[in-house]
Design a protein around this motif. Structure first.
Motif, PDB file in Angstrom:
ATOM      1  N   PHE A  64       0.426  -1.071   0.378  1.00 21.05           N
ATOM      2  CA  PHE A  64       0.058   0.464  -0.175  1.00 21.05           C
ATOM      3  C   PHE A  64       0.762   1.280   0.146  1.00 21.05           C
ATOM      4  CE2 PHE A  64      -2.202   3.191   2.124  1.00 21.05           C
ATOM      5  CZ  PHE A  64      -3.409   3.444   1.465  1.00 21.05           C
ATOM      6  N   THR A  65       0.452   1.860  -1.047  1.00 22.08           N
ATOM      7  CA  THR A  65       1.912   3.292  -0.967  1.00 22.08           C
ATOM      8  C   THR A  65       0.399   4.489  -0.823  1.00 22.08           C
ATOM      9  OG1 THR A  65       2.292   2.485  -3.218  1.00 22.08           O
ATOM     10  CG2 THR A  65       2.831   4.852  -2.902  1.00 22.08           C
ATOM     11  N   GLY A  66       0.695   5.017   0.384  1.00 20.51           N
ATOM     12  CA  GLY A  66      -0.212   6.079   0.431  1.00 20.51           C
ATOM     13  C   GLY A  66       1.093   8.135   0.783  1.00 20.51           C
ATOM     14  N   TYR A  67       0.487   8.403   0.720  1.00 21.92           N
ATOM     15  CA  TYR A  67       0.232  10.877  -0.455  1.00 21.92           C
ATOM     16  C   TYR A  67      -0.014  10.976   1.087  1.00 21.92           C
ATOM     17  CZ  TYR A  67       2.172   8.420  -4.022  1.00 21.92           C
ATOM     18  OH  TYR A  67       3.126   7.622  -5.089  1.00 21.92           O
ATOM     19  N   GLY A  68       0.759  11.910   1.084  1.00 23.77           N
ATOM     20  CA  GLY A  68       0.824  12.360   2.918  1.00 23.77           C
ATOM     21  C   GLY A  68      -0.162  13.726   2.624  1.00 23.77           C
ATOM     22  N   ASN A  69      -0.285  14.190   1.270  1.00 27.93           N
ATOM     23  CA  ASN A  69      -0.827  15.375   1.292  1.00 27.93           C
ATOM     24  C   ASN A  69      -1.783  14.767  -0.378  1.00 27.93           C
ATOM     25  OD1 ASN A  69       0.351  17.234   2.966  1.00 27.93           O
ATOM     26  ND2 ASN A  69       1.981  17.297   1.225  1.00 27.93           N
ATOM     27  N   SER A  70      -2.681  15.957  -0.577  1.00 27.87           N
ATOM     28  CA  SER A  70      -3.193  15.479  -1.926  1.00 27.87           C
ATOM     29  C   SER A  70      -3.279  16.756  -3.690  1.00 27.87           C
ATOM     30  CB  SER A  70      -5.052  16.471  -1.237  1.00 27.87           C
ATOM     31  OG  SER A  70      -5.265  14.845  -0.574  1.00 27.87           O
ATOM     32  N   LEU A  71      -3.562  16.232  -4.308  1.00 26.84           N
ATOM     33  CA  LEU A  71      -3.385  16.880  -5.483  1.00 26.84           C
ATOM     34  C   LEU A  71      -4.218  17.523  -6.022  1.00 26.84           C
ATOM     35  CD1 LEU A  71      -2.044  14.476  -7.791  1.00 26.84           C
ATOM     36  CD2 LEU A  71      -0.270  15.923  -6.902  1.00 26.84           C
ATOM     37  N   PRO A  72      -4.082  18.771  -6.871  1.00 24.42           N
ATOM     38  CA  PRO A  72      -4.831  19.728  -6.747  1.00 24.42           C
ATOM     39  C   PRO A  72      -6.409  18.958  -7.445  1.00 24.42           C
ATOM     40  CG  PRO A  72      -3.389  20.545  -7.875  1.00 24.42           C
ATOM     41  CD  PRO A  72      -2.495  19.509  -6.988  1.00 24.42           C
ATOM     42  N   PRO A  73      -7.449  19.846  -7.171  1.00 26.52           N
ATOM     43  CA  PRO A  73      -8.666  18.885  -8.033  1.00 26.52           C
ATOM     44  C   PRO A  73      -9.082  19.881  -9.606  1.00 26.52           C
ATOM     45  CG  PRO A  73      -9.321  19.974  -6.478  1.00 26.52           C
ATOM     46  CD  PRO A  73      -8.270  20.254  -6.104  1.00 26.52           C
ATOM     47  N   THR A  74      -8.366  21.098  -9.681  1.00 23.21           N
ATOM     48  CA  THR A  74      -7.900  21.336 -10.740  1.00 23.21           C
ATOM     49  C   THR A  74      -6.780  21.858 -11.928  1.00 23.21           C
ATOM     50  OG1 THR A  74      -8.656  23.205 -10.216  1.00 23.21           O
ATOM     51  CG2 THR A  74      -9.732  22.614 -10.966  1.00 23.21           C
ATOM     52  N   ILE A  75      -6.866  21.626 -12.759  1.00 25.19           N
ATOM     53  CA  ILE A  75      -5.246  22.177 -13.264  1.00 25.19           C
ATOM     54  C   ILE A  75      -6.052  23.255 -14.521  1.00 25.19           C
ATOM     55  CG2 ILE A  75      -3.126  22.186 -14.515  1.00 25.19           C
ATOM     56  CD1 ILE A  75      -3.388  18.680 -13.103  1.00 25.19           C
ATOM     57  N   ASP A  76      -4.850  24.620 -14.261  1.00 24.27           N
ATOM     58  CA  ASP A  76      -5.168  25.809 -14.869  1.00 24.27           C
ATOM     59  C   ASP A  76      -6.972  26.209 -15.525  1.00 24.27           C
ATOM     60  OD1 ASP A  76      -2.378  26.265 -14.923  1.00 24.27           O
ATOM     61  OD2 ASP A  76      -2.032  25.365 -16.857  1.00 24.27           O
ATOM     62  N   GLY A  77      -7.543  26.019 -13.881  1.00 29.00           N
ATOM     63  CA  GLY A  77      -9.265  26.027 -15.027  1.00 29.00           C
ATOM     64  C   GLY A  77      -9.400  24.668 -15.286  1.00 29.00           C
ATOM     65  N   ALA A  78      -8.858  23.654 -15.264  1.00 26.38           N
ATOM     66  CA  ALA A  78      -9.394  22.395 -15.918  1.00 26.38           C
ATOM     67  C   ALA A  78      -9.700  21.358 -14.903  1.00 26.38           C
ATOM     68  CB  ALA A  78      -8.968  21.903 -17.239  1.00 26.38           C
ATOM     69  N   ILE A  79     -10.433  19.960 -15.140  1.00 22.70           N
ATOM     70  CA  ILE A  79     -11.105  19.096 -14.488  1.00 22.70           C
ATOM     71  C   ILE A  79      -9.757  18.472 -14.170  1.00 22.70           C
ATOM     72  CG2 ILE A  79     -11.807  17.366 -13.203  1.00 22.70           C
ATOM     73  CD1 ILE A  79     -14.048  18.460 -14.510  1.00 22.70           C
ATOM     74  N   SER A  80      -8.315  18.134 -13.624  1.00 19.52           N
ATOM     75  CA  SER A  80      -7.252  17.433 -13.297  1.00 19.52           C
ATOM     76  C   SER A  80      -7.847  15.623 -13.647  1.00 19.52           C
ATOM     77  CB  SER A  80      -7.021  17.627 -11.890  1.00 19.52           C
ATOM     78  OG  SER A  80      -5.558  16.767 -12.453  1.00 19.52           O
ATOM     79  N   PRO A  81      -6.832  15.522 -14.887  1.00 22.94           N
ATOM     80  CA  PRO A  81      -6.932  14.020 -14.991  1.00 22.94           C
ATOM     81  C   PRO A  81      -6.709  12.845 -14.213  1.00 22.94           C
ATOM     82  CG  PRO A  81      -4.966  14.902 -16.003  1.00 22.94           C
ATOM     83  CD  PRO A  81      -6.020  16.252 -15.250  1.00 22.94           C
ATOM     84  N   ALA A  82      -6.257  13.369 -12.224  1.00 25.94           N
ATOM     85  CA  ALA A  82      -5.494  12.318 -12.068  1.00 25.94           C
ATOM     86  C   ALA A  82      -6.477  12.787 -10.493  1.00 25.94           C
ATOM     87  CB  ALA A  82      -3.864  12.277 -11.811  1.00 25.94           C
ATOM     88  N   PRO A  83      -6.595  11.279  -9.140  1.00 29.06           N
ATOM     89  CA  PRO A  83      -7.217  11.598  -8.403  1.00 29.06           C
ATOM     90  C   PRO A  83      -7.360  12.610  -7.348  1.00 29.06           C
ATOM     91  CG  PRO A  83      -7.274   9.541  -9.243  1.00 29.06           C
ATOM     92  CD  PRO A  83      -6.458  10.398  -9.750  1.00 29.06           C
ATOM     93  N   THR A  84      -7.346  13.255  -6.757  1.00 29.52           N
ATOM     94  CA  THR A  84      -7.151  14.268  -5.609  1.00 29.52           C
ATOM     95  C   THR A  84      -6.232  13.159  -4.197  1.00 29.52           C
ATOM     96  OG1 THR A  84      -8.481  14.102  -4.299  1.00 29.52           O
ATOM     97  CG2 THR A  84      -9.009  15.928  -5.791  1.00 29.52           C
ATOM     98  N   ASP A  85      -6.828  11.699  -4.828  1.00 26.92           N
ATOM     99  CA  ASP A  85      -5.880  11.255  -3.738  1.00 26.92           C
ATOM    100  C   ASP A  85      -5.235  10.006  -4.362  1.00 26.92           C
ATOM    101  OD1 ASP A  85      -4.757   9.335  -1.822  1.00 26.92           O
ATOM    102  OD2 ASP A  85      -7.024   9.256  -0.569  1.00 26.92           O
ATOM    103  N   VAL A  86      -4.109  10.374  -4.646  1.00 29.24           N
ATOM    104  CA  VAL A  86      -3.534   8.820  -5.639  1.00 29.24           C
ATOM    105  C   VAL A  86      -3.289   7.666  -4.503  1.00 29.24           C
ATOM    106  CG1 VAL A  86      -3.132  10.989  -7.472  1.00 29.24           C
ATOM    107  CG2 VAL A  86      -1.691  10.260  -5.170  1.00 29.24           C
ATOM    108  N   SER A  87      -3.890   7.996  -3.538  1.00 29.12           N
ATOM    109  CA  SER A  87      -2.962   6.255  -3.152  1.00 29.12           C
ATOM    110  C   SER A  87      -3.484   5.317  -3.435  1.00 29.12           C
ATOM    111  CB  SER A  87      -3.510   6.383  -1.582  1.00 29.12           C
ATOM    112  OG  SER A  87      -3.022   7.759  -0.992  1.00 29.12           O
ATOM    113  N   ARG A  88      -2.506   3.870  -3.240  1.00 31.07           N
ATOM    114  CA  ARG A  88      -3.084   3.017  -4.338  1.00 31.07           C
ATOM    115  C   ARG A  88      -2.419   1.515  -3.417  1.00 31.07           C
ATOM    116  NH1 ARG A  88       0.068   2.265  -9.470  1.00 31.07           N
ATOM    117  NH2 ARG A  88      -1.581   0.640  -9.959  1.00 31.07           N
TER     118      ARG A  88
END
Length: 576
Positions: free
Chosen positions: A252-276
């Motif tokens: 299990f790979t966990g990340y301490g922070n989250s990615l932003p939901p949008t990039i340059d005003g567009a919806i991000s193609p990646a989840p905000t929580d990229v833990s897998r």
């Protein structure tokens, strides 16, 4: 009157013959004092024959009061010889009979399990001394004291009050075979494991942390720190017949922070929580019906998510949806001398979780759920113990829970593959399996083109030196996709790995992986490159320290889909 003479003459005592008997006795005594002993008269006899090498027996009591000078000299010599012989044999234990295994041949093993051939000497071992032969010098007898006993070789103060060493420990037991050397441990820092009944169990867990410059595999990278927990479990049966093996590995790979939901005003193609999460486990069983007939089975479980950067990932997700594949195989394995035929049936079930979006809504993934049923057969022939060519054929059908997916395509299909290859083992330096074949899949929806492609599979291990090992892996798979108008994904991966031991406790691992993802029907082709280096410091059998540096590149022919990332990680491994 006198009777028959036996030694001395007999006399019947009476009044008339008393004087005659006295005269005869006196005459016989004078004759006995005048006799001498011949040198060979008193030697020991074996079977009635004397041996000139046998020592003379001790002279019986002889009256040395004689007037003959020659007789006196012989008596004195025999007294001195008898005294010297008694002194030289003092403290020696006589041996009787024949030594053990004296009648064994010159080759093979004797009754004491000792080899009769020339012994093989280990490096640094001294050559054994040859036994004393004819004409060799015999060591002189030990010195004796005035009483005729052997003198001590060391002063009593150096040997007093010390317990004697047991002969078995000293290695001085007569006839005891030499002790065999212990086998050299090929991996002195490998896990030993514990026995639970008749199962050997090995377990381990890796804990690590580091930094990923682009965990979402975005075109515009955004780095995050992460941590990893990766447990392992292995259980192997130790039975005379049948077998059962359980191999379970997860992470299990966990990340301490989250990615932003949008990039340059567009919806991000990646989840905000990229833990897998990721888990791969299988349990293999073998039932030995006869020596040539075996019933085989396998239960398997896979838990994972879509790969970061994949076009199957929806935009605006909170986290990756987890999918689970549970399946099994049941078959039979039959040997006909050198010919082996194996056949079995397979069944697998794949289920996806619902997707959670950043706006709080959920998206159903039932159209991605499907069942797969199939069968496979493999025929192999053992040309030599090192070469075993084979032919393998597989066919299956995939039936989805929903007749149409989210884009209106019917994704039910049937297909399979055929391949030919061989397993080999050349001087234990190059071992493994390699095969090549062809894979194809037909879809129910006529708008979806048939998926076809070259199939390659390999698993090779080359022991270049005792310290360096090279490995090569190759796999091919046909994966599902939700892209509109796309039949599926034909995926090839090729991996080269080199392991080198600088010391038994210090190992370096270099790995390069190249992969291609062909989205047939969409004209999209992605290429992946991964270069990884690991350095492992093995402190003990139970504790390792591991450092990892990895560079990954995703190159796509679609604009804005390429990405790159660098991962640095340091961790520990605890195993048993």
């Amino acid at each position: 009157m006198p009777g028959p003479a036996t030694g001395r003459r007999r006399c019947v005592f009476g009044s008339r013959t008393l004087l005659a008997c006295l005269v005869l006795i006196a005459w016989d005594g004078s004759r006995a004092r005048a006799q001498t002993l011949a040198p060979d008269m008193l030697r020991p006899m074996v079977g009635g024959l004397g041996s000139p090498q046998d020592p003379p027996l001790r002279k019986l009591a002889v009256d040395d009061r004689t007037d003959d000078s020659t007789g006196d000299a012989v008596v004195d010599d025999r007294r001195r010889n008898s005294k010297a012989q008694a002194v030289s044999q003092a403290g020696q234990v006589p041996e009787y009979g024949l030594p053990p295994a004296s009648g064994a041949a010159d080759t093979g093993f004797d009754s004491l399990n000792r080899t009769r051939k020339k012994p093989k000497l280990h490096p640094g071992q001294a050559r054994p001394k040859a036994p004393a032969g004819p004409g060799s010098r015999v060591p002189a007898p030990p010195p004796v004291n005035r009483a005729g006993y052997p003198r001590l070789s060391v002063p009593p103060s150096q040997s007093a009050n010390k317990p004697p060493t047991p002969p078995a420990m000293a290695g001085t037991v007569t006839g005891q075979p030499p002790r065999t050397r212990l086998k050299v441990d090929d991996d002195p820092f490998g896990a030993v494991g514990d026995y639970a009944g008749s199962f050997l169990i090995k377990s381990a867990v890796e804990l690590g942390g580091g930094y990923d410059t682009n965990p979402g595999r975005l075109n515009v990278p955004k780095g995050l720190p992460f941590w990893v927990v990766a447990p392992e479990f292995l259980a192997v049966s130790d039975w005379e017949r049948h077998a059962l093996v359980a191999d379970l590995r997860g992470s299990f790979t966990g990340y301490g922070n989250s990615l932003p939901p949008t990039i340059d005003g567009a919806i991000s193609p990646a989840p905000t929580d990229v833990s897998r999460p990721n888990f791969t486990g299988h349990i293999d069983g073998r039932l030995d019906v006869t020596e040539d007939t075996h019933i085989t089975s396998q239960a398997r479980l896979l838990v994972s998510t879509d790969n970061p950067g994949s076009p199957n990932v929806q935009a605006g997700l909170v986290r990756y949806p987890i999918y689970t594949t549970l399946g099994g195989t049941f078959g039979i394995d039959q040997n006909f001398n050198r010919l082996n035929i194996a056949a079995g049936g397979t069944a697998d079930r794949t289920v996806y979780q619902n997707s959670t979006l950043t706006d709080g809504s959920t998206s159903n993934n039932d159209d991605r759920n499907f069942n797969q049923f199939g069968g496979l057969s493999r025929v192999s022939y053992e040309l030599t113990p090192a070469v075993k060519p084979f032919v393998e054929v597989e066919g299956d059908s995939r039936v989805h829970d929903l007749a149409l997916d989210r884009n209106g395509f019917a994704r039910d299909s049937s297909g399979g593959y055929a391949k030919a290859g061989t397993t080999f083992e050349f001087s234990r330096l190059l071992t493994g399996e390699v095969s090549i074949g062809y894979a194809a899949r037909e879809y129910v929806d006529p708008r979806l083109d048939p998926l076809r492609g070259l199939l390659t599979a390999a698993s090779l291990t080359w022991t270049a030196t005792p310290l360096t090992t090279a490995k090569f892996y190759s796999t091919t798979s046909i994966d599902e996709t939700v892209l509109p108008g796309t039949s599926g994904v034909l995926t090839h991966t090729y991996t080269v790995e080199v392991d080198h031991d600088f010391r038994r406790w210090l190992t370096a691992i270099g790995k390069f992986t190249y992969g291609t993802l062909d989205y047939q029907g969409d004209n999209r082709i992605d290429k992946t490159y991964t270069l990884e280096g690991d350095l492992i410091y093995k402190m003990t059998r139970n504790l390792w320290i591991k450092g990892t540096l990895r560079r990954g590149i995703l190159a796509s022919n679609v604009a804005g889909a390429s990405s790159a990332s660098t991962v640095v990680m340091l961790g520990v491994r605890v195993q048993n």
